[in-house]
Design a protein around this motif. Structure first.
Motif, mmCIF file in Angstrom:
data_model
loop_
_atom_site.group_PDB
_atom_site.id
_atom_site.type_symbol
_atom_site.label_atom_id
_atom_site.label_comp_id
_atom_site.label_asym_id
_atom_site.label_seq_id
_atom_site.Cartn_x
_atom_site.Cartn_y
_atom_site.Cartn_z
ATOM 1 N N ASP A 250 43.788 4.471 59.784
ATOM 2 C CA ASP A 250 42.622 3.831 59.779
ATOM 3 C C ASP A 250 41.653 3.842 60.557
ATOM 4 O O ASP A 250 41.299 4.301 61.447
ATOM 5 N N GLU A 252 38.043 3.810 59.272
ATOM 6 C CA GLU A 252 37.088 3.534 58.752
ATOM 7 C C GLU A 252 35.908 2.904 59.937
ATOM 8 O O GLU A 252 34.904 3.207 59.657
ATOM 9 N N THR A 253 36.537 1.906 60.582
ATOM 10 C CA THR A 253 35.936 1.784 61.751
ATOM 11 C C THR A 253 34.762 2.870 62.311
ATOM 12 O O THR A 253 33.375 2.359 62.825
ATOM 13 N N ASP A 256 31.033 3.694 61.005
ATOM 14 C CA ASP A 256 30.440 2.377 61.745
ATOM 15 C C ASP A 256 29.729 2.678 62.735
ATOM 16 O O ASP A 256 28.793 2.197 63.254
ATOM 17 N N SER A 275 40.922 10.188 54.234
ATOM 18 C CA SER A 275 40.856 8.818 55.099
ATOM 19 C C SER A 275 39.506 9.356 56.177
ATOM 20 O O SER A 275 38.443 9.004 55.641
ATOM 21 N N GLN A 278 36.628 11.245 54.022
ATOM 22 C CA GLN A 278 35.722 9.318 52.927
ATOM 23 C C GLN A 278 34.789 8.984 53.628
ATOM 24 O O GLN A 278 33.984 9.243 53.746
ATOM 25 N N GLY A 279 35.640 8.761 54.952
ATOM 26 C CA GLY A 279 34.803 8.212 56.656
ATOM 27 C C GLY A 279 33.717 9.615 56.231
ATOM 28 O O GLY A 279 32.553 8.905 56.992
#
Length: 338
Positions: A250, A252-253, A256, A275, A278-279
């Protein structure tokens, strides 16, 4: 940091030479040359009421106070006392440092240029005026304070003495309350924030305080900090993250954060790599991602992912690019306009 310091030194040198020109003195190439007198045949004008020695020429003491105040902020702990003894103008600094150090037998490198505020407040409570005087000097020269916050009571007590820029090691779980107290104490920027464990109040939806206080670098162990990571995008000016023992998928954030330029992962788990990659590929602001203490399979998987994706990043290893025995990094490729 080195490039920023070099820029500040270059600006200070330019200011010195501007003043030397007004005093009909020859320019210098290094700031330390300002300490030495230089010969001159032109008459010198008096500056800020201090008498100039015409026989010796222009010296550091002959410069305006605004320049002297700027120069001293670049002096290291090993040189500050020698400078204070050589230039009478700086005697107020050595006197204030002596008043503080004599209470707790503090080392010079804990006083200048960053003041490590004592966690034991015995001497502070005994002579608060000494601390008030010294922190005023730090503010005058644009320097900062480093402190470890064990509880909110400690921060309430030392808050009025803090400089506009601080570095904080936070041992309490009430992180947002710490930010609120820092803001109310006049702090504008947290240059470095070290977190000991996940904040207890990270589940709150009120992240407003993070938009009002600039935080440049955050260092924390991931653990159960996933909820805290979701609030990082609210932080004003966040430039770099140091994350220890990141695991899970986790992330993803994490990407940001609109101002984030670099991330350092210490002991990243292999399961987290896809992951994170990907970010990294989606981020438009990241320029540097460093990995420390990872095993060979993680590095090999990263290399293969970079080659397959052709995502505009290059892999730097400890063997050819980094001066670290057990680390490697991803660096965004510079696009050529040619």
């Amino acid at each position: 940091r080195n490039s920023e310091l070099e820029l500040l030194l270059a600006n200070a040198l330019a200011d010195i030479n501007t003043l030397r020109k007004l005093l009909h003195a020859t320019p210098i190439t290094k700031i330390q040359d300002a300490v030495l007198p230089t010969p001159t045949t032109a008459p010198l004008r008096q500056s800020y009421g201090r008498k100039l020695n015409l026989a010796l020429g222009v010296s550091l003491e002959s410069l305006p106070e605004v320049i002297l105040d700027r120069i001293v902020s670049f002096v290291d702990p090993d040189s500050i006392f020698r400078l204070c003894h050589a230039v009478p103008y700086y005697k107020y600094i050595s006197k204030a440092m002596y008043d503080i150090a004599s209470e707790d037998a503090l080392e010079v490198n804990s006083l200048w240029p960053t003041f490590e505020f004592p966690m034991n407040l015995r001497s502070f409570r005994k002579n608060p005026l000494h601390f008030l005087n010294y922190t005023r000097i730090l503010k005058r020269h644009g320097l900062s304070i480093s402190l470890g916050v064990q509880d909110l009571e400690y921060l309430n007590e030392v808050g009025p003495y803090l400089t506009p820029t601080v570095s904080v090691s936070c041992y309490t779980k009430s992180l947002l309350h710490v930010f609120t107290l820092l803001k109310s104490s006049g702090v504008k920027c947290v240059d470095f924030l070290h977190l000991m464990g996940a904040p207890r109040d990270a589940t709150t939806t009120d992240w407003g305080i993070l938009t009002k206080l600039q935080i440049n670098v955050i260092d924390f162990e991931m653990g159960d900090s996933a909820l805290f990571m979701s609030g990082l995008k609210n932080i004003f000016g966040l430039n770099a993250l140091h994350i220890d023992r990141a695991s899970g998928t986790d992330f993803e954030t994490l990407f940001d954060c609109s101002s984030l330029r670099s991330i350092q992962f210490n002991h990243l788990s292999l399961e987290s790599l896809p992951s994170i990659m990907q970010g990294i590929k989606k981020s438009i602001t990241l320029e540097w991602v460093e990995f420390i203490g990872n095993n060979i399979p993680t590095r090999n998987a990263m290399r293969e992912g970079i080659i397959r994706s052709n995502c505009g990043w290059e892999l730097l290893t400890c063997l050819n690019d980094l001066n670290k025995p057990n680390g490697w990094a991803l660096k965004r490729k510079v696009c050529s306009n040619e």
